[in-house]
Design an enzyme around this catalytic site. Sequence first.
Site, mmCIF file in Angstrom:
data_model
loop_
_atom_site.group_PDB
_atom_site.id
_atom_site.type_symbol
_atom_site.label_atom_id
_atom_site.label_comp_id
_atom_site.label_asym_id
_atom_site.label_seq_id
_atom_site.Cartn_x
_atom_site.Cartn_y
_atom_site.Cartn_z
ATOM 1 N N GLU A 233 -38.854 -67.379 -22.254
ATOM 2 C CA GLU A 233 -39.359 -68.707 -22.650
ATOM 3 C C GLU A 233 -39.105 -69.688 -21.512
ATOM 4 O OE1 GLU A 233 -41.062 -70.365 -25.211
ATOM 5 O OE2 GLU A 233 -40.702 -72.006 -23.793
ATOM 6 N N LYS B 214 -43.816 -83.652 -38.717
ATOM 7 C CA LYS B 214 -43.512 -83.716 -40.157
ATOM 8 C C LYS B 214 -42.314 -84.615 -40.426
ATOM 9 C CE LYS B 214 -46.627 -82.000 -40.094
ATOM 10 N NZ LYS B 214 -47.569 -81.346 -39.185
ATOM 11 N N ALA C 9 -42.532 -66.318 -17.066
ATOM 12 C CA ALA C 9 -42.908 -64.912 -16.911
ATOM 13 C C ALA C 9 -44.323 -64.765 -16.362
ATOM 14 C CB ALA C 9 -42.814 -64.215 -18.271
ATOM 15 N N GLY D 171 -59.351 -84.896 -35.497
ATOM 16 C CA GLY D 171 -58.986 -83.556 -35.970
ATOM 17 C C GLY D 171 -57.618 -83.618 -36.636
ATOM 18 N N ILE E 79 -54.427 -83.123 -35.514
ATOM 19 C CA ILE E 79 -53.351 -83.875 -34.861
ATOM 20 C C ILE E 79 -53.637 -85.375 -34.906
ATOM 21 C CG2 ILE E 79 -52.174 -84.315 -32.665
ATOM 22 C CD1 ILE E 79 -52.459 -81.408 -31.973
ATOM 23 N N HIS F 70 -43.902 -78.196 -67.165
ATOM 24 C CA HIS F 70 -44.318 -79.590 -67.366
ATOM 25 C C HIS F 70 -43.105 -80.488 -67.256
ATOM 26 C CE1 HIS F 70 -46.504 -83.006 -68.971
ATOM 27 N NE2 HIS F 70 -45.506 -83.214 -69.826
HETATM 28 P P1 NAI Z 1 -58.962 -80.343 -33.373
HETATM 29 O O1 NAI Z 1 -59.862 -79.339 -32.772
HETATM 30 O O2 NAI Z 1 -58.469 -80.185 -34.763
HETATM 31 O O3 NAI Z 1 -59.692 -81.781 -33.322
HETATM 32 C C1 NAI Z 1 -60.149 -82.364 -32.142
HETATM 33 C C2 NAI Z 1 -61.263 -83.344 -32.485
HETATM 34 O O4 NAI Z 1 -61.579 -84.108 -31.334
HETATM 35 C C3 NAI Z 1 -62.538 -82.664 -32.934
HETATM 36 O O5 NAI Z 1 -62.896 -83.126 -34.217
HETATM 37 C C4 NAI Z 1 -63.553 -83.090 -31.863
HETATM 38 O O6 NAI Z 1 -64.848 -83.302 -32.376
HETATM 39 C C5 NAI Z 1 -62.962 -84.387 -31.345
HETATM 40 N N1 NAI Z 1 -63.384 -84.769 -29.988
HETATM 41 C C6 NAI Z 1 -63.487 -83.969 -28.889
HETATM 42 N N2 NAI Z 1 -63.869 -84.707 -27.807
HETATM 43 C C7 NAI Z 1 -64.004 -85.996 -28.227
HETATM 44 C C8 NAI Z 1 -64.366 -87.226 -27.592
HETATM 45 N N3 NAI Z 1 -64.660 -87.303 -26.278
HETATM 46 N N4 NAI Z 1 -64.420 -88.360 -28.337
HETATM 47 C C9 NAI Z 1 -64.115 -88.310 -29.651
HETATM 48 N N5 NAI Z 1 -63.763 -87.177 -30.308
HETATM 49 C C10 NAI Z 1 -63.701 -86.031 -29.605
HETATM 50 O O7 NAI Z 1 -57.763 -80.504 -32.329
HETATM 51 P P2 NAI Z 1 -56.343 -81.194 -32.460
HETATM 52 O O8 NAI Z 1 -56.320 -82.189 -33.558
HETATM 53 O O9 NAI Z 1 -56.037 -81.663 -31.087
HETATM 54 O O10 NAI Z 1 -55.402 -80.002 -32.860
HETATM 55 C C11 NAI Z 1 -55.235 -78.897 -31.964
HETATM 56 C C12 NAI Z 1 -54.881 -77.631 -32.704
HETATM 57 O O11 NAI Z 1 -53.612 -77.756 -33.306
HETATM 58 C C13 NAI Z 1 -55.884 -77.326 -33.785
HETATM 59 O O12 NAI Z 1 -56.415 -76.056 -33.547
HETATM 60 C C14 NAI Z 1 -55.101 -77.365 -35.068
HETATM 61 O O13 NAI Z 1 -55.436 -76.311 -35.923
HETATM 62 C C15 NAI Z 1 -53.650 -77.259 -34.624
HETATM 63 N N6 NAI Z 1 -52.808 -78.097 -35.471
HETATM 64 C C16 NAI Z 1 -52.731 -77.855 -36.798
HETATM 65 C C17 NAI Z 1 -51.968 -78.648 -37.620
HETATM 66 C C18 NAI Z 1 -51.950 -78.402 -39.084
HETATM 67 O O14 NAI Z 1 -52.589 -77.468 -39.527
HETATM 68 N N7 NAI Z 1 -51.267 -79.218 -39.895
HETATM 69 C C19 NAI Z 1 -51.193 -79.773 -37.088
HETATM 70 C C20 NAI Z 1 -51.390 -79.954 -35.700
HETATM 71 C C21 NAI Z 1 -52.142 -79.124 -34.938
#
Ligand code: NAI
Length: 490
Positions: A55, A72, A135, A204, A206, A466
């Site tokens: 790592e 969280k 690595a 999205g 995050i 309940h």
């Molecule tokens: P994401 O892929 O979920 O969302 C990114 C968003 O940015 C998309 O909706 C896209 O359309 C938009 N976007 C791209 N370029 C843009 C622009 N120039 N202007 C405006 N919008 C634009 O990616 P995110 O949120 O960065 O998460 C990354 C990864 O981390 C994901 O694959 C997600 O599954 C994972 N993740 C999951 C969590 C959970 O399940 N609770 C929590 C945090 C991350």
Amino acid sequence: MTVGGIGEVCASVGASKGRKMTTKTCDAIVIGGGPGGYVCAIRLAQLGQNVVCVEKEEVGGVCLNWGCIPSKALISTAHAWERTRAGAAMGIRTEGATLDAGAMQDWKNGIVKKLTGGIRQLFKANKVQLVMGTARVVGPTAVEVTLPDGSKEQYEAGKAIVVATGATTIEIPSLPFDGKQVIRPREAVGLREVPKRLCVIGGGVIGMELGTVFHKLGSELTIVEALPQLLTGIDPECTQVVERKLTRSGAKVMKSAKALGYEKQSDGSLLLKVQVGDKTETVACDTLLVSVGMRPNGKGVGLVEVGVKVDERGFVPTDAEGRTNVPTIFAIGDVSSMPMLAHKASKEGEVVAEVIAGRKAAKDWTAIPGAIFTEPEIGSAGLTADQAKERGYEVAVGKFPFAALGKAMAIGETDGFVKVVTDKKTRRILGVHIVGPSATDLISEGMLAIEMGAVADDLALTMHPHPTLGEAMMEAAAHSLGHAIHMMNR
Ligand code: NAI
């Protein structure tokens, strides 16, 4: 630097006088100590394998150090802060309450430290050898590690190499990160001050989670999302509940809006340019969080050089056993495929460990759960109604609103619903989609139902305690069958 007593299980060979590098041997080398890699390493050790985990930053990876867990902790603080301020209706008066963002960070860092320490202890207890360094794969079973002091070590795996190198935040060239005003998610979770005006690029997972945190803590929030829907891929009815709640609390959501670039203003603030249709609009802000996705770390680790296929996006394709096209090299987690989720990485890690140890195992999940910590939360498992229809099912949908549930009223969180999607012919549960309080915990019951091939009757006839939020699951299943008690059926 090694932790866990490298000499215990790895034999050094070729360590004769005068040679710069010795080769250490073991059964398996896991590259990356995130939720994929560390789980794989522990499972390998449980199965009697001599395993080394390399790592370069900190065990626990992005998830534990800068992602899932820190976010969280901040989300729960923001939730508590919001509840405190909204407590008057419940009879709680908190005039004069203040938020100490620095103390919040210290509390969060304490949680992260405890968890990373826990992984190191588990490694020790299981005799997993942790090597802190970077690595590089240099052969089908060979790995070279550059240690923090620049020296190198060579490892030879008797059986396999597991690549669990994760993914990296994507940078938009016209919006380069500066770590201060234009920040990555990993910097956002470390902010010791709440930005006055925060603009989040990317609606999205995050962007929505962290945007909501700082909005609750006091930031004016604008979310800029290029697509027509927030949280693309999630049941649109669920995302509508989240979007409504966010905009009602004063946040601005721009959809079908593409962030282009920004100009720094004379007062130090930023003016973001956004393309909406054929118009260009501007958003004034103090901090820009760019969260437009992650890129898999398949390149730059020596894989291509030893013949492993890496696709143009950086993913390392694998078969059902997690094996790449080079039979001794496996890949798991974000670097191998979507969705980039910690729980999927961990399960893949377990499968690969079993395969390497000579057991029969394969990736064969019926569903991968989604857990999104927005306001309210979203939990999803299996097919949405539209996806089920696309696959040729005749679909029945049962839905139960939290507004009709005593427990939801008692905790003052009545937004949202549980939706159960079933096959009308067989009553089999195809999907469960929850938006509402504790949706991310409640979804596990839906996952189990789907994995076990349960029918709606199984959920509807199971006595649920309940008063609990879980009753909404039972009622939604009963609703799909036309006999929910606490709401009108069709
Ligand atoms: P994401 O892929 O979920 O969302 C990114 C968003 O940015 C998309 O909706 C896209 O359309 C938009 N976007 C791209 N370029 C843009 C622009 N120039 N202007 C405006 N919008 C634009 O990616 P995110 O949120 O960065 O998460 C990354 C990864 O981390 C994901 O694959 C997600 O599954 C994972 N993740 C999951 C969590 C959970 O399940 N609770 C929590 C945090 C991350």
